[in-house]
Design a protein around this motif. Sequence first.
Motif, mmCIF file in Angstrom:
data_model
loop_
_atom_site.group_PDB
_atom_site.id
_atom_site.type_symbol
_atom_site.label_atom_id
_atom_site.label_comp_id
_atom_site.label_asym_id
_atom_site.label_seq_id
_atom_site.Cartn_x
_atom_site.Cartn_y
_atom_site.Cartn_z
ATOM 1 N N ASP A 299 -93.024 35.605 17.941
ATOM 2 C CA ASP A 299 -93.901 36.951 18.246
ATOM 3 C C ASP A 299 -95.072 36.473 19.063
ATOM 4 O OD1 ASP A 299 -94.972 39.324 18.289
ATOM 5 O OD2 ASP A 299 -94.917 39.594 16.117
ATOM 6 N N LEU A 300 -95.026 36.170 20.159
ATOM 7 C CA LEU A 300 -96.094 35.483 21.059
ATOM 8 C C LEU A 300 -97.139 36.499 21.247
ATOM 9 C CD1 LEU A 300 -96.634 32.950 22.089
ATOM 10 C CD2 LEU A 300 -95.744 33.221 24.261
ATOM 11 N N SER A 301 -96.679 37.878 21.374
ATOM 12 C CA SER A 301 -97.707 38.785 21.805
ATOM 13 C C SER A 301 -98.565 39.073 20.633
ATOM 14 C CB SER A 301 -96.895 40.135 22.100
ATOM 15 O OG SER A 301 -97.646 41.326 22.036
ATOM 16 N N ASP A 302 -98.088 39.283 19.331
ATOM 17 C CA ASP A 302 -98.787 39.097 18.135
ATOM 18 C C ASP A 302 -99.884 38.077 18.012
ATOM 19 O OD1 ASP A 302 -98.244 42.048 17.806
ATOM 20 O OD2 ASP A 302 -96.864 41.553 15.816
ATOM 21 N N SER A 303 -99.097 36.851 18.128
ATOM 22 C CA SER A 303 -99.960 35.530 18.035
ATOM 23 C C SER A 303 -101.135 35.519 18.704
ATOM 24 C CB SER A 303 -98.936 34.412 18.339
ATOM 25 O OG SER A 303 -99.672 33.012 18.074
ATOM 26 N N ILE A 304 -100.893 35.974 20.235
ATOM 27 C CA ILE A 304 -102.173 35.964 21.038
ATOM 28 C C ILE A 304 -103.177 37.140 20.446
ATOM 29 C CG2 ILE A 304 -103.050 36.934 23.555
ATOM 30 C CD1 ILE A 304 -100.308 35.628 24.284
ATOM 31 N N LYS A 305 -102.609 38.466 20.033
ATOM 32 C CA LYS A 305 -103.740 39.323 19.368
ATOM 33 C C LYS A 305 -104.622 38.862 18.381
ATOM 34 C CE LYS A 305 -100.798 43.514 20.707
ATOM 35 N NZ LYS A 305 -100.122 44.612 20.513
ATOM 36 N N VAL A 306 -103.946 38.119 17.337
ATOM 37 C CA VAL A 306 -104.621 37.444 16.375
ATOM 38 C C VAL A 306 -105.801 36.696 16.681
ATOM 39 C CG1 VAL A 306 -104.573 35.873 14.295
ATOM 40 C CG2 VAL A 306 -102.553 37.654 14.783
ATOM 41 N N LEU A 307 -105.645 35.823 17.754
ATOM 42 C CA LEU A 307 -106.997 34.917 18.185
ATOM 43 C C LEU A 307 -107.694 35.727 19.191
ATOM 44 C CD1 LEU A 307 -104.758 31.770 19.174
ATOM 45 C CD2 LEU A 307 -105.718 32.296 17.095
ATOM 46 N N GLU A 308 -107.229 36.709 20.117
ATOM 47 C CA GLU A 308 -108.066 37.166 20.700
ATOM 48 C C GLU A 308 -109.018 38.061 19.755
ATOM 49 O OE1 GLU A 308 -105.994 37.797 24.995
ATOM 50 O OE2 GLU A 308 -105.613 39.258 23.459
ATOM 51 N N ASN A 309 -108.473 38.865 18.779
ATOM 52 C CA ASN A 309 -109.061 39.724 17.898
ATOM 53 C C ASN A 309 -110.202 39.136 17.005
ATOM 54 O OD1 ASN A 309 -107.552 42.177 18.802
ATOM 55 N ND2 ASN A 309 -106.308 42.082 16.887
ATOM 56 N N SER A 310 -109.879 37.862 16.835
ATOM 57 C CA SER A 310 -110.878 36.881 15.893
ATOM 58 C C SER A 310 -112.026 36.636 16.584
ATOM 59 C CB SER A 310 -110.186 35.653 15.674
ATOM 60 O OG SER A 310 -109.942 34.882 16.460
ATOM 61 N N LEU A 311 -111.748 36.354 17.931
ATOM 62 C CA LEU A 311 -112.975 36.087 19.137
ATOM 63 C C LEU A 311 -113.987 37.263 19.189
ATOM 64 C CD1 LEU A 311 -111.056 33.969 21.833
ATOM 65 C CD2 LEU A 311 -112.906 33.272 20.315
ATOM 66 N N GLU A 312 -113.260 38.650 19.170
ATOM 67 C CA GLU A 312 -114.015 39.508 19.258
ATOM 68 C C GLU A 312 -114.805 40.032 18.112
ATOM 69 O OE1 GLU A 312 -111.466 42.840 20.404
ATOM 70 O OE2 GLU A 312 -110.836 41.803 22.248
#
Length: 364
Positions: A299-312
């Motif tokens: 689930d690469l899409s959600d994986s990326i979202k988790v990291l991007e959201n944490s940075l925000e």
Amino acid sequence: MEPTTTSSSIDTVATTTDTTTIDANISDETISDEAKSLHELAITGSWKTILEKVSTARSLSLLRYPHEHLVYLAFNAVALSKLRRYSEALDDIESSLEDLNSSCYRYESYPHVYPNKCGSMIPFSLRWLHALLPSFLNRRSESVDRLYLLLNFVRSRIDEGFNREVWIRRESFVVSTIISQHSSQKEFVVCFDLINEMLRKDVDNLILLSKLGYVQLQFGDLDGAKSSFQRVEDVAKKNGDEGLSVEVLNLMGRNKALIFMVAKDYVSAIRQYDECIERDESDVVSINNKALCLMYLRDLSDSIKVLENSLERVPTVALNETLVVNLCSMYELAYVNHTDIKKTLSNWIARLAPDDFDPSCTRI
């Protein structure tokens, strides 16, 4: 991409502690009012400004007393180390200091300046850097020797009973650094012995028990790791579940999740990491490892979202080089135009990151 096993610094100290992390907290009993501004700059990661201030103080001969020279030397060495100028940092220390145990670095050698004061005026951070820095210059054996000498010095201070609580914390800190050195060379038996030696003195230390479990996982002792992690829970809950701190709850949660990850039960691991993140949205270890679990589940899409959201949400905390490396690796797997996406990320990082953040981790 590797799962991260702990959030502690050497600041930061994990299964394989990141030895490139130079501890920013160089507070010491020798640091007085004249260095408070440097300490505040260190907390914010303004290492280049620290170098400028130290240089100015030295060039204008603003440092009047022996301990001031040593305190400013400590800040200068830490700043250089944080900026990965390891050779300069070690050269500055070794050219400025003679034998660390020399009487010229003791308060009682200057009774007119420090009446009724005794002991070494060398900040502990200087002793630690003097021992650690050779490891960054391909002189690992020299560094390990110096670290063991430092450990002996710390233990001698504990035996003397002087400021015992402080020196016990430093003993744990130095042992963690030594464990990191051995772990980086996969010398896990030595790590195992060092942790057990510390546990004999402090049998209920939750961090040490967790580290023991991490090391046991490294050489395949899954049952031993489960036993160590269970011991963490038993000790933590000795007086009941109520009153457990978020830090302890998340430590236990990450331990459970790690066992699930080893068993490739990524769904259960994610559940544990979600609970940790809900308790503490700045738990970078849980954020990073949840993203990795999602990636392992394809689930690469959600994986990326988790990291991007944490940075925000928490950029000053989540702006972690391991996290950014993993995010950029995921971009490379997910997007054809990953270079443009990474450039956007890199530009955003440049505006927010402290001086010591390594921009090369975006691999542009």
